[in-house]
Scaffold this motif. Structure first.
Motif, PDB file in Angstrom:
ATOM      1  N   VAL A 144       0.830  -1.203   0.000  1.00  0.00           N
ATOM      2  CA  VAL A 144       0.000   0.000   0.000  1.00  0.00           C
ATOM      3  C   VAL A 144       0.865   1.254   0.000  1.00  0.00           C
ATOM      4  O   VAL A 144       0.626   2.205  -0.754  1.00  0.00           O
ATOM      5  CB  VAL A 144      -0.960  -0.015   1.213  1.00  0.00           C
ATOM      6  N   ARG A 145       1.896   1.272   0.838  1.00  0.00           N
ATOM      7  CA  ARG A 145       2.730   2.477   0.919  1.00  0.00           C
ATOM      8  C   ARG A 145       3.456   2.766  -0.390  1.00  0.00           C
ATOM      9  O   ARG A 145       3.821   3.909  -0.667  1.00  0.00           O
ATOM     10  CB  ARG A 145       3.721   2.337   2.084  1.00  0.00           C
ATOM     11  N   SER A 146       3.651   1.747  -1.203  1.00  0.00           N
ATOM     12  CA  SER A 146       4.327   1.967  -2.487  1.00  0.00           C
ATOM     13  C   SER A 146       3.477   2.783  -3.445  1.00  0.00           C
ATOM     14  O   SER A 146       3.978   3.259  -4.466  1.00  0.00           O
ATOM     15  CB  SER A 146       4.683   0.623  -3.131  1.00  0.00           C
ATOM     16  N   TYR A 147       2.192   2.954  -3.140  1.00  0.00           N
ATOM     17  CA  TYR A 147       1.307   3.719  -4.012  1.00  0.00           C
ATOM     18  C   TYR A 147       1.414   5.228  -3.789  1.00  0.00           C
ATOM     19  O   TYR A 147       0.812   6.016  -4.524  1.00  0.00           O
ATOM     20  CB  TYR A 147      -0.148   3.323  -3.778  1.00  0.00           C
ATOM     21  N   GLY A 148       2.149   5.663  -2.768  1.00  0.00           N
ATOM     22  CA  GLY A 148       2.165   7.068  -2.398  1.00  0.00           C
ATOM     23  C   GLY A 148       2.545   8.009  -3.524  1.00  0.00           C
ATOM     24  O   GLY A 148       1.899   9.046  -3.741  1.00  0.00           O
ATOM     25  N   ASP A 149       3.587   7.664  -4.272  1.00  0.00           N
ATOM     26  CA  ASP A 149       4.043   8.538  -5.351  1.00  0.00           C
ATOM     27  C   ASP A 149       2.968   8.723  -6.413  1.00  0.00           C
ATOM     28  O   ASP A 149       2.723   9.840  -6.896  1.00  0.00           O
ATOM     29  CB  ASP A 149       5.313   7.974  -5.990  1.00  0.00           C
ATOM     30  N   ARG A 150       2.320   7.632  -6.794  1.00  0.00           N
ATOM     31  CA  ARG A 150       1.291   7.726  -7.829  1.00  0.00           C
ATOM     32  C   ARG A 150       0.060   8.480  -7.335  1.00  0.00           C
ATOM     33  O   ARG A 150      -0.589   9.195  -8.089  1.00  0.00           O
ATOM     34  CB  ARG A 150       0.920   6.321  -8.314  1.00  0.00           C
ATOM     35  N   MET A 151      -0.264   8.326  -6.055  1.00  0.00           N
ATOM     36  CA  MET A 151      -1.365   9.105  -5.497  1.00  0.00           C
ATOM     37  C   MET A 151      -1.089  10.597  -5.628  1.00  0.00           C
ATOM     38  O   MET A 151      -1.968  11.387  -6.009  1.00  0.00           O
ATOM     39  CB  MET A 151      -1.566   8.752  -4.024  1.00  0.00           C
ATOM     40  N   ALA A 152       0.132  10.989  -5.296  1.00  0.00           N
ATOM     41  CA  ALA A 152       0.498  12.402  -5.386  1.00  0.00           C
ATOM     42  C   ALA A 152       0.469  12.891  -6.833  1.00  0.00           C
ATOM     43  O   ALA A 152      -0.012  13.998  -7.124  1.00  0.00           O
ATOM     44  CB  ALA A 152       1.882  12.619  -4.778  1.00  0.00           C
ATOM     45  N   GLU A 153       0.968  12.094  -7.752  1.00  0.00           N
ATOM     46  CA  GLU A 153       0.987  12.493  -9.162  1.00  0.00           C
ATOM     47  C   GLU A 153      -0.426  12.673  -9.708  1.00  0.00           C
ATOM     48  O   GLU A 153      -0.722  13.640 -10.413  1.00  0.00           O
ATOM     49  CB  GLU A 153       1.737  11.444  -9.989  1.00  0.00           C
ATOM     50  N   VAL A 197      -7.569   7.776  -8.590  1.00  0.00           N
ATOM     51  CA  VAL A 197      -6.459   7.255  -7.794  1.00  0.00           C
ATOM     52  C   VAL A 197      -6.645   5.774  -7.518  1.00  0.00           C
ATOM     53  O   VAL A 197      -5.721   4.966  -7.681  1.00  0.00           O
ATOM     54  CB  VAL A 197      -6.332   8.042  -6.470  1.00  0.00           C
ATOM     55  N   LEU A 198      -7.845   5.388  -7.103  1.00  0.00           N
ATOM     56  CA  LEU A 198      -8.110   3.992  -6.778  1.00  0.00           C
ATOM     57  C   LEU A 198      -7.899   3.090  -7.997  1.00  0.00           C
ATOM     58  O   LEU A 198      -7.259   2.042  -7.908  1.00  0.00           O
ATOM     59  CB  LEU A 198      -9.537   3.856  -6.239  1.00  0.00           C
ATOM     60  N   CYS A 199      -8.451   3.499  -9.131  1.00  0.00           N
ATOM     61  CA  CYS A 199      -8.330   2.663 -10.327  1.00  0.00           C
ATOM     62  C   CYS A 199      -6.892   2.584 -10.818  1.00  0.00           C
ATOM     63  O   CYS A 199      -6.434   1.531 -11.275  1.00  0.00           O
ATOM     64  CB  CYS A 199      -9.252   3.199 -11.431  1.00  0.00           C
ATOM     65  N   ASP A 200      -6.159   3.685 -10.701  1.00  0.00           N
ATOM     66  CA  ASP A 200      -4.782   3.703 -11.186  1.00  0.00           C
ATOM     67  C   ASP A 200      -3.853   2.873 -10.301  1.00  0.00           C
ATOM     68  O   ASP A 200      -2.907   2.251 -10.799  1.00  0.00           O
ATOM     69  CB  ASP A 200      -4.272   5.142 -11.247  1.00  0.00           C
ATOM     70  N   THR A 201      -4.140   2.826  -8.996  1.00  0.00           N
ATOM     71  CA  THR A 201      -3.241   2.129  -8.074  1.00  0.00           C
ATOM     72  C   THR A 201      -3.695   0.697  -7.813  1.00  0.00           C
ATOM     73  O   THR A 201      -3.044  -0.264  -8.215  1.00  0.00           O
ATOM     74  CB  THR A 201      -3.140   2.901  -6.747  1.00  0.00           C
ATOM     75  N   LEU A 202      -4.837   0.529  -7.170  1.00  0.00           N
ATOM     76  CA  LEU A 202      -5.275  -0.801  -6.759  1.00  0.00           C
ATOM     77  C   LEU A 202      -5.760  -1.668  -7.918  1.00  0.00           C
ATOM     78  O   LEU A 202      -5.622  -2.887  -7.886  1.00  0.00           O
ATOM     79  CB  LEU A 202      -6.397  -0.691  -5.720  1.00  0.00           C
ATOM     80  N   LEU A 203      -6.341  -1.040  -8.950  1.00  0.00           N
ATOM     81  CA  LEU A 203      -6.875  -1.836 -10.052  1.00  0.00           C
ATOM     82  C   LEU A 203      -5.978  -1.824 -11.285  1.00  0.00           C
ATOM     83  O   LEU A 203      -6.083  -2.707 -12.141  1.00  0.00           O
ATOM     84  CB  LEU A 203      -8.271  -1.339 -10.438  1.00  0.00           C
ATOM     85  N   GLY A 204      -5.138  -0.825 -11.412  1.00  0.00           N
ATOM     86  CA  GLY A 204      -4.259  -0.759 -12.570  1.00  0.00           C
ATOM     87  C   GLY A 204      -4.986  -0.516 -13.869  1.00  0.00           C
ATOM     88  O   GLY A 204      -4.590  -1.020 -14.924  1.00  0.00           O
ATOM     89  N   VAL A 205      -6.089   0.272 -13.829  1.00  0.00           N
ATOM     90  CA  VAL A 205      -6.857   0.566 -15.041  1.00  0.00           C
ATOM     91  C   VAL A 205      -7.071   2.065 -15.144  1.00  0.00           C
ATOM     92  O   VAL A 205      -7.046   2.791 -14.148  1.00  0.00           O
ATOM     93  CB  VAL A 205      -8.220  -0.155 -15.048  1.00  0.00           C
ATOM     94  N   ASP A 206      -7.308   2.516 -16.357  1.00  0.00           N
ATOM     95  CA  ASP A 206      -7.638   3.917 -16.620  1.00  0.00           C
ATOM     96  C   ASP A 206      -9.155   4.023 -16.667  1.00  0.00           C
ATOM     97  O   ASP A 206      -9.809   3.437 -17.536  1.00  0.00           O
ATOM     98  CB  ASP A 206      -7.026   4.362 -17.946  1.00  0.00           C
ATOM     99  N   VAL A 207      -9.732   4.764 -15.733  1.00  0.00           N
ATOM    100  CA  VAL A 207     -11.182   4.847 -15.625  1.00  0.00           C
ATOM    101  C   VAL A 207     -11.771   5.957 -16.479  1.00  0.00           C
ATOM    102  O   VAL A 207     -12.993   6.141 -16.530  1.00  0.00           O
ATOM    103  CB  VAL A 207     -11.586   5.047 -14.147  1.00  0.00           C
ATOM    104  N   ALA A 208     -10.915   6.714 -17.184  1.00  0.00           N
ATOM    105  CA  ALA A 208     -11.392   7.842 -17.985  1.00  0.00           C
ATOM    106  C   ALA A 208     -12.490   7.397 -18.943  1.00  0.00           C
ATOM    107  O   ALA A 208     -12.341   6.425 -19.680  1.00  0.00           O
ATOM    108  CB  ALA A 208     -10.231   8.460 -18.769  1.00  0.00           C
TER     109      ALA A 208
END
Length: 436
Positions: free
Chosen positions: A111-120, A148-159
């Motif tokens: 979970v902590r490894s997601y911090g950078d992507r959350m900020a971006e 953020v959730l889709c990009d980190t935990l799911l690895g998908v683009d929700v756009a």
């Protein structure tokens, strides 16, 4: 249960019991009922419930004697049709199996490894706002947290598909609104709200199926973890689908609501806002917050803790006794329904100085209070599985935004709440963007 062992019962309305007051204003009603005692007996149409507000009793239910309690029928009915096979609604050995299957996706280091992507993702979102823009704050926060959730935990683009998840979440909130007359009807009676819910959930089921179609067993995502568990025979297809649906709904909505209330309070408390910005500028020095900066943002942590105290996203935990038991000196039969309201306990003057005030500095003081005077993510074995992810995202997102913009928040009238599954504002919350 005989009258001798029954807890005190606050005054209620004929026929509807305590249901009328709860539907009109649950926040005031619960606090008034709590004045009758740490355990009170409530009557609602078709059911009864015990409200428990003593931290030591809450700890017994959630932690020390958790084997005597399970999720309530109320909670199970809430998720019917959308995630009844999910970890939030299941019980017994099935719940344990699902929890084990999901746990690897929420391990601390992962979970902590997601911090950078959350900020971006947060910086990208905020940078679209221009100075002077007037934004719908909750809508913007929901868009951000879903991305953020889709990009980190799911690895998908929700756009392009955001509306699918938002519509399903809105339909669930509408279906569980305590003011809805349709809740008094039998389940087989269709209502417009029920039909809207079925349509929205059907569309989200299609979206979940598309996410699973693009995922591979074992990849670093919740979908990959669940698909690997399905290959091992640990979970079924329905359980994979419902747990992903539950993650999408609760995982973005509760965090968005918390960020909305954080900005609402920071806008009303300039000194708290100044202290937070001062820390953010010192710690980040113009960079984005990541895993290394997370622990150093103590004032941001405190602002998040204080927001979760005043505005717990799920304002009450529901449990059901699995066997006859005793709580607070009262005998409870098997099947007794319990409500453990964070809303009441988090604002109880016995445990909190000036309990209704937003004061992040209280977390830096050495106040001696019971552990379960504060439990925004529930507690015990059934605590929110996404707790670490939510805390990380809240701190990282709030710090990233505070380093870039100031938000002047306005609400039409006094802030009120939708009496439903989650603590959403019932009125529109807007913010005017200010840049230096």
């Amino acid at each position: 249960m005989d009258s001798v062992s029954r807890p005190p019962t606050p005054d209620g309305a004929p026929l509807l019991g305590h249901g009328l007051a709860f539907a009109r204003d649950p926040w005031t009603a619960m606090r008034e009922w709590a004045e009758e005692g740490d355990v009170v007996y409530l009557r609602f149409p078709g059911r009864s419930q015990h409200m428990v507000t003593a931290p030591e009793l809450i700890q017994r239910v959630l932690v020390e004697r958790d084997d005597e309690f399970t999720v309530s029928r109320v909670q199970q009915r809430t998720f019917e049709g959308v995630e009844e096979n999910g970890v939030a609604a299941t019980t017994g050995d099935r719940w344990k199996r699902l929890r084990r299957a999901l746990q690897p996706a929420f391990a601390r280091d992962g979970v902590r490894s997601y911090g950078d992507r959350m900020a971006e993702r947060t910086a990208d979102h905020v940078d679209r706002w221009d100075d002077g823009d007037r934004i719908d704050l909750l809508a913007e926060m929901r868009s951000l947290t879903l991305r953020v959730l889709c990009d980190t935990l799911l690895g998908v683009d929700v756009a392009g598909d955001e509306h699918v998840v938002h519509d399903a979440a809105d339909a669930l909130v509408a279906k569980t609104d305590f003011r809805r007359v349709g809740q008094l009807f039998p389940d087989w009676v269709p209502t417009p709200t029920d039909r809207r819910f079925d349509r929205a959930v059907g569309e989200m089921d299609d979206f979940v199926a598309s996410v699973l179609a693009d995922a591979s067993p074992g990849e670093e995502s919740v979908a990959g973890v669940l698909l690997a568990a399905r290959e091992r025979g640990d979970v079924s297809t329905a359980e994979v689908e419902d747990n992903l649906a539950g993650l999408l709904l609760a995982g973005h909505d509760s965090t968005a609501v918390t960020l909305t209330y954080a900005w609402y309070e920071l806008s009303r408390h300039p000194e708290a806002r100044r202290r937070l910005v001062e820390e953010v500028e010192s710690v980040l020095d113009g960079d984005l917050p990541g895993t290394e900066e997370f622990d150093a943002l103590s004032r941001t942590h405190d602002a998040v803790r204080e927001t979760l105290r005043l505005y717990p996203p799920a304002f009450a935990v529901n449990r059901q006794a699995t066997e006859p038991t005793t709580l607070g000196g009262y005998d409870l039969p098997a099947g007794a329904q319990l409500m453990l309201p964070q809303w009441v306990v988090h604002r109880d003057g016995r445990f909190w100085d000036d309990p209704d005030a937003f004061d992040p500095t209280r977390w830096g003081r050495d106040d001696d209070r019971p552990e379960y005077a504060y439990f925004p993510f529930s507690g015990g074995p059934r605590h929110c599985i996404g707790m670490r992810f939510a805390r990380l995202e809240l701190v990282v997102a709030l710090a990233t935004m505070a380093d870039r913009v100031d938000l002047d928040v306005s609400v039409d009238g006094d802030l009120t709440f939708t009496p439903s599954l989650s603590l959403r504002p019932d009125n529109d919350v807007y913010a005017t963007v200010r840049r230096d």
